[in-house]
Design a protein around this motif. Structure first.
Motif, PDB file in Angstrom:
ATOM      1  N   GLN A  23       0.830  -1.203   0.000  1.00 11.04           N
ATOM      2  CA  GLN A  23       0.000   0.000   0.000  1.00 11.04           C
ATOM      3  C   GLN A  23       0.869   1.259   0.000  1.00 11.04           C
ATOM      4  O   GLN A  23       0.572   2.223  -0.709  1.00 11.04           O
ATOM      5  CB  GLN A  23      -0.919   0.012   1.214  1.00 11.04           C
ATOM      6  N   GLN A  24       1.954   1.258   0.770  1.00  9.60           N
ATOM      7  CA  GLN A  24       2.853   2.407   0.766  1.00  9.60           C
ATOM      8  C   GLN A  24       3.484   2.610  -0.608  1.00  9.60           C
ATOM      9  O   GLN A  24       3.600   3.747  -1.089  1.00  9.60           O
ATOM     10  CB  GLN A  24       3.946   2.215   1.817  1.00  9.60           C
ATOM     11  N   ARG A  27       1.044   4.296  -2.857  1.00  6.31           N
ATOM     12  CA  ARG A  27       0.890   5.726  -2.595  1.00  6.31           C
ATOM     13  C   ARG A  27       2.031   6.545  -3.194  1.00  6.31           C
ATOM     14  O   ARG A  27       1.820   7.647  -3.696  1.00  6.31           O
ATOM     15  CB  ARG A  27       0.744   5.980  -1.107  1.00  6.31           C
ATOM     16  N   ARG A  31       1.693   9.370  -6.106  1.00  2.00           N
ATOM     17  CA  ARG A  31       2.262  10.718  -6.012  1.00  2.00           C
ATOM     18  C   ARG A  31       3.100  11.038  -7.251  1.00  2.00           C
ATOM     19  O   ARG A  31       3.105  12.176  -7.739  1.00  2.00           O
ATOM     20  CB  ARG A  31       3.100  10.846  -4.744  1.00  2.00           C
ATOM     21  N   LEU A  43      -6.380   5.612  -6.420  1.00  2.00           N
ATOM     22  CA  LEU A  43      -5.969   4.425  -5.670  1.00  2.00           C
ATOM     23  C   LEU A  43      -7.156   3.497  -5.465  1.00  2.00           C
ATOM     24  O   LEU A  43      -8.218   3.920  -4.992  1.00  2.00           O
ATOM     25  CB  LEU A  43      -5.396   4.839  -4.310  1.00  2.00           C
ATOM     26  N   ASP A  59      -8.711   2.044   0.878  1.00  2.00           N
ATOM     27  CA  ASP A  59      -9.118   2.652  -0.385  1.00  2.00           C
ATOM     28  C   ASP A  59     -10.298   1.875  -0.957  1.00  2.00           C
ATOM     29  O   ASP A  59     -10.508   0.708  -0.620  1.00  2.00           O
ATOM     30  CB  ASP A  59      -7.948   2.651  -1.373  1.00  2.00           C
TER      31      ASP A  59
END
Length: 203
Positions: A23-24, A27, A31, A43, A59
């Protein structure tokens, strides 16, 4: 979650994550996408198929119509025995209607993953996620070696796509790994923009 919703080129960052690392990565890719003019990142995640595990996703769950309308796609999954997760595979098994209609043909795509050990099967997992993308006729891209972090990172990063090696519950991604994910998102968005401009310029 969406970024720059006023823009008209929509890139979906679709992921499945069990402990938060994938998940990180998603993200940071989002970005990167959103840093390119005209682009927005959306997302999305996939439903869990383990009925004994109650999870509230961070999400929204992906909708097939969203995928049909996107201009580009990033797909991420943790390593599961050298393969994409069952939840992600189950999702792609339900996309036959898009394959029949050719809705994803010539759209750019990339993949990303995470594992708890450096030899956990990152490359095979990344390759497993490219297979349905190739069958859908997508233009699959990786990370070129012009990215300096690809030469020096010991915590993740492959020419097949962004990756991370981190133990369960690790709070933050390694800086170089995060930068590679960001750059991958930028590259995906730039290609999506170029393809849209090329399509619009055709007679």
């Amino acid at each position: 979650m969406s970024y720059h919703e006023q823009n008209n080129i929509n890139i979906i960052v679709l992921y499945h994550s069990r402990h938060g690392t994938t998940q990180q990565l998603a993200r940071h890719i989002a970005r990167g996408v959103a840093s390119i003019p005209q682009c927005q990142a959306t997302l999305r995640t996939v439903p869990e198929i383990d009925s004994g595990r109650a999870v509230t996703p961070s999400d929204p769950i992906i909708d097939i119509q969203e995928l049909k309308a996107c201009h580009g796609l990033a797909v991420g999954s943790p390593v599961w025995f050298g393969n994409m997760s069952a939840a992600m595979k189950h999702f792609w098994d339900q996309t036959t209607s898009l394959w029949v209609s050719g809705n994803l043909i010539d759209k750019p795509a990339c993949v990303f993953t995470s594992s708890s050990s450096p030899h956990g099967g990152q490359e095979t997992t990344l390759q497993s996620m490219t297979l349905p993308l190739f069958h859908h006729g997508m233009l699959v891209m990786g990370i070129p070696y012009s990215e300096p972090n690809l030469h020096s990172s010991f915590k993740g990063g492959t020419p097949y796509g962004a990756s991370s090696v981190s133990k369960e519950g690790h709070a933050n991604l390694d800086k170089q790994v995060a930068e590679l994910a960001f750059s991958q998102g930028q590259r995906l968005a730039r290609v999506a923009v170029a393809l849209q401009l090329s399509t619009l310029s055709q007679p």
